[in-house]
Design an enzyme around this catalytic site. Structure first.
Site, PDB file in Angstrom:
ATOM      1  N   THR A   1      -7.643  29.561  -4.476  1.00 40.93           N
ATOM      2  CA  THR A   1      -8.599  30.553  -4.038  1.00 40.93           C
ATOM      3  C   THR A   1      -9.182  30.042  -2.730  1.00 40.93           C
ATOM      4  O   THR A   1      -9.110  28.856  -2.436  1.00 40.93           O
ATOM      5  CB  THR A   1      -9.699  30.780  -5.094  1.00 40.93           C
ATOM      6  OG1 THR A   1     -10.588  31.799  -4.643  1.00 40.93           O
ATOM      7  CG2 THR A   1     -10.495  29.524  -5.360  1.00 40.93           C
ATOM      8  N   GLY A   2      -9.755  30.943  -1.965  1.00 41.55           N
ATOM      9  CA  GLY A   2     -10.338  30.514  -0.704  1.00 41.55           C
ATOM     10  C   GLY A   2      -9.614  31.105   0.481  1.00 41.55           C
ATOM     11  O   GLY A   2      -8.928  32.129   0.351  1.00 41.55           O
ATOM     12  N   LEU A   3      -9.773  30.480   1.609  1.00 45.03           N
ATOM     13  CA  LEU A   3      -9.232  31.038   2.847  1.00 45.03           C
ATOM     14  C   LEU A   3      -7.707  30.940   2.845  1.00 45.03           C
ATOM     15  O   LEU A   3      -7.132  29.868   3.027  1.00 45.03           O
ATOM     16  CB  LEU A   3      -9.809  30.297   4.057  1.00 45.03           C
ATOM     17  CG  LEU A   3      -9.469  30.941   5.394  1.00 45.03           C
ATOM     18  CD1 LEU A   3     -10.173  32.286   5.570  1.00 45.03           C
ATOM     19  CD2 LEU A   3      -9.827  30.007   6.539  1.00 45.03           C
ATOM     20  N   GLY A   4      -7.077  32.103   2.655  1.00 41.63           N
ATOM     21  CA  GLY A   4      -5.637  32.127   2.468  1.00 41.63           C
ATOM     22  C   GLY A   4      -4.858  31.547   3.633  1.00 41.63           C
ATOM     23  O   GLY A   4      -3.798  30.942   3.439  1.00 41.63           O
TER      24      GLY A   4
ATOM     25  N   ARG B   1      -3.304  42.447   7.264  1.00 45.00           N
ATOM     26  CA  ARG B   1      -3.384  41.016   6.934  1.00 45.00           C
ATOM     27  C   ARG B   1      -3.007  40.765   5.468  1.00 45.00           C
ATOM     28  O   ARG B   1      -3.451  41.462   4.567  1.00 45.00           O
ATOM     29  CB  ARG B   1      -4.798  40.506   7.200  1.00 45.00           C
ATOM     30  CG  ARG B   1      -5.011  39.016   6.904  1.00 45.00           C
ATOM     31  CD  ARG B   1      -5.586  38.764   5.530  1.00 45.00           C
ATOM     32  NE  ARG B   1      -5.996  37.378   5.344  1.00 45.00           N
ATOM     33  CZ  ARG B   1      -6.356  36.867   4.179  1.00 45.00           C
ATOM     34  NH1 ARG B   1      -6.352  37.611   3.098  1.00 45.00           N
ATOM     35  NH2 ARG B   1      -6.733  35.605   4.084  1.00 45.00           N
ATOM     36  N   VAL B   2      -2.179  39.771   5.253  1.00 51.92           N
ATOM     37  CA  VAL B   2      -1.822  39.348   3.902  1.00 51.92           C
ATOM     38  C   VAL B   2      -2.252  37.898   3.760  1.00 51.92           C
ATOM     39  O   VAL B   2      -2.012  37.078   4.646  1.00 51.92           O
ATOM     40  CB  VAL B   2      -0.299  39.499   3.672  1.00 51.92           C
ATOM     41  CG1 VAL B   2       0.114  38.854   2.362  1.00 51.92           C
ATOM     42  CG2 VAL B   2       0.094  40.978   3.684  1.00 51.92           C
TER      43      VAL B   2
ATOM     44  N   SER C   1     -14.108  41.477  -4.737  1.00 55.38           N
ATOM     45  CA  SER C   1     -13.068  40.637  -4.141  1.00 55.38           C
ATOM     46  C   SER C   1     -11.719  40.824  -4.816  1.00 55.38           C
ATOM     47  O   SER C   1     -10.767  40.126  -4.479  1.00 55.38           O
ATOM     48  CB  SER C   1     -13.489  39.169  -4.240  1.00 55.38           C
ATOM     49  OG  SER C   1     -13.892  38.890  -5.562  1.00 55.38           O
TER      50      SER C   1
ATOM     51  N   ASP D   1      -2.806  34.330   1.053  1.00 56.41           N
ATOM     52  CA  ASP D   1      -1.943  33.428   0.289  1.00 56.41           C
ATOM     53  C   ASP D   1      -1.607  33.972  -1.101  1.00 56.41           C
ATOM     54  O   ASP D   1      -0.589  33.606  -1.694  1.00 56.41           O
ATOM     55  CB  ASP D   1      -2.635  32.069   0.113  1.00 56.41           C
ATOM     56  CG  ASP D   1      -3.978  32.210  -0.610  1.00 56.41           C
ATOM     57  OD1 ASP D   1      -4.742  33.138  -0.277  1.00 56.41           O
ATOM     58  OD2 ASP D   1      -4.254  31.400  -1.506  1.00 56.41           O
TER      59      ASP D   1
ATOM     60  N   THR E   1      -6.002  39.846  -5.840  1.00 59.53           N
ATOM     61  CA  THR E   1      -7.143  39.806  -4.920  1.00 59.53           C
ATOM     62  C   THR E   1      -7.168  41.030  -4.016  1.00 59.53           C
ATOM     63  O   THR E   1      -6.129  41.669  -3.797  1.00 59.53           O
ATOM     64  CB  THR E   1      -7.046  38.540  -4.039  1.00 59.53           C
ATOM     65  OG1 THR E   1      -8.245  38.384  -3.294  1.00 59.53           O
ATOM     66  CG2 THR E   1      -5.878  38.620  -3.067  1.00 59.53           C
TER      67      THR E   1
ATOM     68  N   THR F   1     -10.796  35.751  -5.390  1.00 56.33           N
ATOM     69  CA  THR F   1      -9.489  35.912  -6.027  1.00 56.33           C
ATOM     70  C   THR F   1      -9.501  35.387  -7.453  1.00 56.33           C
ATOM     71  O   THR F   1     -10.042  34.319  -7.704  1.00 56.33           O
ATOM     72  CB  THR F   1      -8.472  35.084  -5.217  1.00 56.33           C
ATOM     73  OG1 THR F   1      -8.377  35.664  -3.927  1.00 56.33           O
ATOM     74  CG2 THR F   1      -7.114  35.054  -5.870  1.00 56.33           C
TER      75      THR F   1
HETATM   76  C1  SD4 Z   1      -7.065  35.455   0.541  1.00 55.41           C
HETATM   77  N1  SD4 Z   1      -7.214  33.650  -1.019  1.00 55.41           N
HETATM   78  O1  SD4 Z   1      -6.669  36.598   0.693  1.00 55.41           O
HETATM   79  C2  SD4 Z   1      -7.488  35.030  -0.839  1.00 55.41           C
HETATM   80  C3  SD4 Z   1      -8.891  35.468  -1.046  1.00 55.41           C
HETATM   81  C4  SD4 Z   1      -9.799  34.518  -1.601  1.00 55.41           C
HETATM   82  O2  SD4 Z   1     -11.796  33.550  -1.299  1.00 55.41           O
HETATM   83  O3  SD4 Z   1      -9.521  33.792  -2.524  1.00 55.41           O
HETATM   84  N2  SD4 Z   1     -10.946  34.464  -0.985  1.00 55.41           N
HETATM   85  O4  SD4 Z   1      -7.180  34.669   1.469  1.00 55.41           O
END
Ligand code: SD4
Length: 339
Positions: free
Chosen positions: A244-247, A221-222, A91, A224, A211, A193
């Protein structure tokens, strides 16, 4: 998703110690799921907090660098290069999962106590985007470079192009291609991330984030993570936060900037992270992303208090300080994956 659930249940909280040279010791992870008005005050500097299990070796390297007199951003770079260079971490950096077309594209940013920042997004073929982000801060009049321009800049700065798609990630991508269903999978291997926040020996705050983004994302795609205010934000007078998580969800809510603003208003790091997670939940509870939505924040304030909060269970972070060493702490969370 059941694999993810069982993985989370089985995940052991690794702890590693720093050498006794630094008088650090291991401690048990904190597990209670309540959000206190204040977290224990941490008067001794430095303090380092990083997302996920891969935060442990990153913290350790950053800690050592600080002890050896490195500047905070140099110390952050040293720490974050460890997960970036580790091909088993799918990741971040080298070995990260590619986009739908098989390209590994990387996002990273770094920010110092003067609010100077550097960022790269959609960067291909460069193993250490955190280093390129730092060069953007140091050597350009800009904050953010993207795609072709970011690569061109990296090459001008002496970075070398290399193939970041490992055979293992390529094999997983080919397997994914059989069905080609886009469904972000968050914290499946407990290393997404890496975001790192640092209070240095002078009490100044800085941070970084790096990340490979969401696996199987669309080309271009970019997330957060390279966006100052979304994946990372700090104000040296107040504190810092990272995500972290869904950007997409973090960008929609300017997540990290909002956590810092809530701390400015007097909220503890825990409370500020929780309030923004609640806001994200409220804005997404009827959204198509809700099925797989996970977001987590970490935060520190100027007093040395730290905390974190996530939407779903399974998020943890590595904390390193003089009193208690380098250890994992479980994040408090709003709901489990069964909700
Ligand atoms: C993103 N936040 O690109 C990052 C990736 C991530 O769990 O943290 N995924 O969305």
């Amino acid at each position: 998703m059941s694999n993810r659930r069982s993985f989370i249940k089985k995940t052991a909280l690794g702890t590693i110690g720093l050498s006794t040279v630094f008088a650090c010791k291991n401690v048990d992870a904190k597990t209670e799921n309540t959000v206190a008005a204040t977290t224990p005050k941490q008067d001794k500097k430095p303090l380092i907090i990083s997302t996920w299990n891969h935060g442990l070796p990153a913290n350790e390297a950053t800690w050592r660098a600080l002890q050896n007199g490195a500047k905070p951003l140099d110390a952050i770079e040293v720490g974050m290069k460890i997960p970036e260079g580790d091909p088993t971490i799918r990741s971040v950096g080298y070995g990260g999962y590619p986009d739908r077309e098989g390209n590994v594209t990387l996002d990273a940013c770094i920010m110092d106590h003067n609010s100077d920042c550097g960022s790269v997004s959609f960067l291909k073929n460069i193993k250490h985007p955190i280093s390129v982000a730092k060069r953007v801060l140091e050597n350009t009049p800009h904050v953010m470079l993207s795609g072709e321009g970011a690569l061109q800049f990296a090459l001008e700065e002496g970075f070398k192009e290399e193939n970041l798609l490992t055979p293992e990630s390529e094999a997983d991508w080919k397997k994914w291609l059989e069905e080609s269903k886009y469904k972000p999978v968050i914290n499946i291997e407990n290393h997404d991330t890496i975001s790192m926040l640092v209070i240095d020996n002078d009490g100044n705050i800085s941070g970084g984030c790096t990340t490979s983004g969401a696996a199987w994302k669309m080309h271009g795609r970019v997330g957060d993570s390279p966006i100052i205010g979304a994946g990372l934000f700090l104000d040296n007078e107040v504190g810092a936060a990272a995500a972290t998580g869904l950007g997409e969800a973090v960008i929609r809510t300017a997540g990290s900037a909002m956590v810092v603003e809530l701390m400015r208003q007097g909220k503890s790091p825990d409370q500020a992270c929780k309030e923004i997670v609640e806001r994200i939940y409220n804005k997404h509870k009827n959204h198509r992303d809700m099925e797989y939505l996970q977001v987590g924040f970490i935060a520190v304030n100027k007093a040395g208090e730290y905390g974190g909060y996530s939407l779903r269970s399974g998020f943890n972070y590595a904390v390193c300080d003089t009193d208690n060493g380098n250890r994992m702490e479980d994040s408090k969370f709003k709901m489990t994956w069964d909700n």
